[in-house]
Design a protein around this motif. Structure first.
Motif, short mmCIF file in Angstrom:
data_model
loop_
_atom_site.label_atom_id
_atom_site.label_comp_id
_atom_site.label_asym_id
_atom_site.label_seq_id
_atom_site.Cartn_x
_atom_site.Cartn_y
_atom_site.Cartn_z
N ALA A 78 11.43 -13.16 32.94
CA ALA A 78 11.35 -14.17 32.37
C ALA A 78 12.68 -14.51 31.70
N GLY A 79 13.23 -13.74 30.95
CA GLY A 79 14.27 -14.02 30.19
C GLY A 79 15.35 -14.69 30.98
N TRP A 80 15.78 -13.80 32.15
CA TRP A 80 16.76 -14.27 32.99
C TRP A 80 16.75 -15.57 33.43
N PHE A 81 15.36 -15.42 34.13
CA PHE A 81 15.06 -16.84 34.73
C PHE A 81 15.21 -18.01 33.63
N GLY A 82 14.48 -17.80 32.48
CA GLY A 82 14.32 -18.66 31.60
C GLY A 82 15.79 -19.20 30.89
N ILE A 83 16.60 -18.25 30.56
CA ILE A 83 17.98 -18.44 30.02
C ILE A 83 18.81 -19.60 31.13
N ALA A 84 18.94 -19.09 32.30
CA ALA A 84 19.56 -19.72 33.29
C ALA A 84 18.87 -21.16 33.43
N GLY A 85 17.48 -21.17 33.24
CA GLY A 85 16.81 -22.44 33.41
C GLY A 85 17.11 -23.48 32.36
N ILE A 86 17.02 -22.89 31.02
CA ILE A 86 17.32 -23.69 29.91
C ILE A 86 18.46 -24.18 29.81
N LEU A 87 19.82 -23.54 30.35
CA LEU A 87 21.02 -24.25 30.39
C LEU A 87 21.05 -25.38 31.46
N ALA A 88 20.44 -25.05 32.56
CA ALA A 88 20.36 -26.24 33.56
C ALA A 88 19.48 -27.32 33.11
N ALA A 89 18.59 -27.11 32.34
CA ALA A 89 17.44 -28.22 32.00
C ALA A 89 18.25 -28.99 31.08
N LEU A 90 19.08 -28.54 30.09
CA LEU A 90 19.92 -29.38 29.26
C LEU A 90 20.91 -30.39 30.26
N LEU A 91 21.18 -30.05 31.08
CA LEU A 91 21.97 -30.69 31.94
C LEU A 91 21.38 -31.70 32.63
N GLY A 92 19.99 -31.42 33.30
CA GLY A 92 19.42 -32.32 34.07
C GLY A 92 18.60 -33.46 33.12
N ALA A 93 18.33 -32.89 31.75
CA ALA A 93 17.86 -34.14 30.74
C ALA A 93 19.03 -35.15 30.59
N ASP A 94 19.88 -34.50 30.51
CA ASP A 94 21.24 -35.53 30.21
C ASP A 94 21.38 -36.47 31.36
N LEU A 95 21.28 -35.81 32.67
CA LEU A 95 21.73 -36.61 33.84
C LEU A 95 20.25 -37.79 33.99
N GLY A 96 19.29 -37.26 33.65
CA GLY A 96 17.94 -38.06 33.82
C GLY A 96 17.96 -39.24 32.84
N LYS A 97 18.47 -39.17 31.71
CA LYS A 97 18.51 -40.15 30.69
C LYS A 97 19.49 -41.25 30.85
#
Length: 254
Positions: A78-97
């Protein structure tokens, strides 16, 4: 500013999403944004995404409490999957906005149809049996986590229909452990995406509270009913896939 009826509809929508999550164990959170737009009546798609992201996270945490009673969660994965996903989610959210609301809604409808198709496919072609953790699973976890987090941040969804297969493919963990792990990851993705939208003033906090309150109640009811409906879990997932596909088609036509 929404009126009291809309907040009541938000609580009702949250209870429905929570009930579905409690019964089926996942998948229902993708209905949060369509319900915020078409049931509650939010006109700003980006506000719906930001508000829905927090709602998805809260519903996942409620279901996580119940899941901890029946299965161990592999925190390393959960830690490895989550850390990578959190960083990518920040990018995704910025693109979505940055994307126009109508185009974002159109793409979200396509994602809903894809999610429904994947759920039906998993229903008839279940994931393979558990195996021991694979060598190099960290790199796999980071890869799958980054890809899923990017989509989660962009659309404000939990992405459980991608997280669970990704975890199994990356590590070979048992399905029940992957479901519990996915709840941790989805909550992390939702909070990350929600905070990004909150910083841009694209979250209705009162509606978040109403939705989460309803979702918590619905989730607890769903968890209590899950054992009674365990024999019909496949049917529940098929019905849920049909609901998601129907909502996706409705968004496309609109």
């Amino acid at each position: 500013m929404l009126d009291p009826v809309q907040y009541a509809l938000g609580a009702t929508s949250g209870s429905i999403v929570g009930l579905i999550l409690g019964l089926a164990g996942g998948g229902g959170s993708i209905l949060a944004i369509p319900m915020l737009i078409h049931v509650v009546g939010l006109r700003n798609v980006h506000v719906a995404v930001g508000t829905g992201a927090f709602a998805v996270a809260a519903c996942s945490l409620v279901n996580l409490v119940g899941h901890l009673r029946v299965a161990r969660i592999p925190w390393h994965a959960a830690g490895w999957f989550g850390i990578a996903g959190i960083l990518a989610a920040l990018l995704g959210a910025d693109l979505g906005k940055r994307l126009d609301g109508s185009r974002l809604q159109f793409l979200f409808a396509l994602v809903m149809l894809a999610a429904a198709a994947l759920m039906v496919r998993r229903r008839f072609v279940p994931l393979g049996p558990a195996s021991s953790a694979k060598h190099g699973s960290v790199s796999r976890l980071v890869g799958y986590g980054g890809a899923t987090g990017l989509m989660s941040g962009f659309f404000g969804i939990g992405g459980g229909f991608l997280v669970v297969p990704g975890l199994v493919a990356a590590t070979g963990m048992p399905l029940i452990s992957a479901v519990g792990c996915s709840l941790v990851v989805i909550a992390a993705f939702g909070i990350t995406t929600g905070l990004s939208y909150a910083l841009s003033h694209l979250v209705d906090w009162s509606l978040v509270l109403a939705f989460v309150t309803g979702g918590a109640g619905g989730g607890l009811v769903g968890l209590r009913l899950r054992s009674a409906c365990a024999a019909r879990k496949g049917l529940l997932e098929t019905v849920l896939a049909a609901l998601i596909a129907g909502a996706g088609l409705a968004m496309l036509f609109r």
